[in-house]
Design a protein around this motif. Structure first.
Motif, short mmCIF file in Angstrom:
data_model
loop_
_atom_site.label_atom_id
_atom_site.label_comp_id
_atom_site.label_asym_id
_atom_site.label_seq_id
_atom_site.Cartn_x
_atom_site.Cartn_y
_atom_site.Cartn_z
N GLU A 1 45.62 -22.75 -41.62
CA GLU A 1 44.90 -21.48 -41.70
C GLU A 1 44.08 -21.39 -42.99
O GLU A 1 42.92 -20.96 -42.96
CB GLU A 1 45.88 -20.30 -41.60
CG GLU A 1 46.43 -20.12 -40.22
CD GLU A 1 47.50 -19.05 -40.11
OE1 GLU A 1 47.75 -18.60 -38.97
OE2 GLU A 1 48.10 -18.67 -41.14
N ALA A 2 44.67 -21.82 -44.09
CA ALA A 2 43.96 -21.77 -45.37
C ALA A 2 42.73 -22.68 -45.37
O ALA A 2 41.68 -22.32 -45.89
CB ALA A 2 44.91 -22.15 -46.51
N GLU A 3 42.86 -23.85 -44.77
CA GLU A 3 41.73 -24.80 -44.75
C GLU A 3 40.66 -24.38 -43.74
O GLU A 3 39.48 -24.66 -43.95
CB GLU A 3 42.22 -26.22 -44.43
CG GLU A 3 43.10 -26.82 -45.50
CD GLU A 3 42.47 -26.84 -46.88
OE1 GLU A 3 41.26 -27.13 -46.99
OE2 GLU A 3 43.19 -26.55 -47.86
N CYS A 4 41.06 -23.71 -42.67
CA CYS A 4 40.10 -23.36 -41.61
C CYS A 4 39.38 -22.03 -41.84
O CYS A 4 38.30 -21.83 -41.27
CB CYS A 4 40.81 -23.34 -40.26
SG CYS A 4 41.27 -24.99 -39.70
N ALA A 5 39.95 -21.14 -42.63
CA ALA A 5 39.32 -19.83 -42.84
C ALA A 5 37.88 -19.96 -43.34
O ALA A 5 36.98 -19.32 -42.79
CB ALA A 5 40.16 -18.97 -43.78
N PRO A 6 37.62 -20.79 -44.36
CA PRO A 6 36.22 -20.93 -44.80
C PRO A 6 35.31 -21.53 -43.73
O PRO A 6 34.15 -21.14 -43.62
CB PRO A 6 36.31 -21.86 -46.02
CG PRO A 6 37.72 -21.81 -46.47
CD PRO A 6 38.54 -21.53 -45.24
N MET A 7 35.84 -22.45 -42.93
CA MET A 7 35.03 -23.05 -41.86
C MET A 7 34.67 -22.01 -40.80
O MET A 7 33.55 -22.00 -40.30
CB MET A 7 35.78 -24.20 -41.20
CG MET A 7 35.68 -25.50 -41.94
SD MET A 7 36.40 -26.82 -40.95
CE MET A 7 37.98 -26.96 -41.73
N ALA A 8 35.63 -21.17 -40.46
CA ALA A 8 35.38 -20.12 -39.47
C ALA A 8 34.29 -19.18 -39.97
O ALA A 8 33.37 -18.82 -39.23
CB ALA A 8 36.66 -19.36 -39.16
N ALA A 9 34.39 -18.80 -41.24
CA ALA A 9 33.38 -17.90 -41.82
C ALA A 9 32.01 -18.57 -41.86
O ALA A 9 30.99 -17.94 -41.57
CB ALA A 9 33.82 -17.47 -43.22
N GLU A 10 31.99 -19.83 -42.20
CA GLU A 10 30.73 -20.58 -42.31
C GLU A 10 30.06 -20.82 -40.97
O GLU A 10 28.85 -20.72 -40.83
CB GLU A 10 31.02 -21.91 -43.01
CG GLU A 10 29.83 -22.83 -43.15
CD GLU A 10 30.25 -24.17 -43.74
OE1 GLU A 10 29.73 -25.19 -43.27
OE2 GLU A 10 31.09 -24.19 -44.67
N THR A 11 30.87 -21.15 -39.95
CA THR A 11 30.30 -21.54 -38.66
C THR A 11 30.19 -20.38 -37.67
O THR A 11 29.48 -20.49 -36.68
CB THR A 11 31.17 -22.64 -37.99
OG1 THR A 11 32.47 -22.10 -37.73
CG2 THR A 11 31.27 -23.88 -38.86
#
Length: 163
Positions: A55-65
């Motif tokens: 979750e910590a690693e994917c949160a920025p990716m979700a926001a970015e994409t």
């Protein structure tokens, strides 16, 4: 809405995994990271730890994409998990030819159980082809530098876990 399922043990999540997740975000509107509960493998990290790291690693990716990324633990058959989360596609990462042989068998079995769910293979980026969670843990256990293979927070968690 196209839903994809990217399954794995993620013990721990590596830069190879995050590369596949980022690239899978270009293929789907919602990506479910299926965290396999495999008691036979004896994971180093608890399920809760693995989910938290993902979750910590994917949160920025979700926001970015702009892609919704959800982390979903599962202990049933992969094809049943895909059905449970509404996935029309299973995303699998390949590092080498040996991965393909295993994955080829899995696709055949999954299609026999549900031919409405496709499997898409993404080749690991050349920089990440050698990375495997099993090898990362071994390098860490023997005091090697794992920073080239895992996100910084994961490197720290591994260091803490191994003392």
């Amino acid at each position: 809405m196209r839903v994809g399922l990217y399954p794995g043990t993620f013990d721990p999540i590596t830069l190879g995994h995050t590369d596949i997740i980022r690239r899978a975000c270009t293929l789907v509107d919602r990506l479910v990271i299926g965290v396999a509960i495999n008691r036979d493998k004896g994971p180093m990290f608890t399920l809760e730890d693995r989910v938290s790291m993902i979750e910590a690693e994917c949160a920025p990716m979700a926001a970015e994409t702009g892609v919704e990324i959800e982390v979903h633990p599962f202990e049933n058959l992969l094809i049943d998990c895909a059905t449970d989360v509404g996935a029309s596609v299973i995303i699998r990462g390949l590092r080498a030819v040996s991965d393909f042989e295993y994955e080829f068998q899995m696709v055949g079995m999954n299609r026999a159980m549900n031919d409405q769910i496709e499997t898409v293979f993404l080749m690991a980026d050349a920089h990440h082809q050698a990375i495997a969670s099993r090898l990362v843990k071994e390098i860490a256990r023997l005091g090697g530098d794992i920073r080239p293979f895992v996100p910084p927070a994961v490197a720290s968690a591994l260091k803490d876990r191994l003392g």
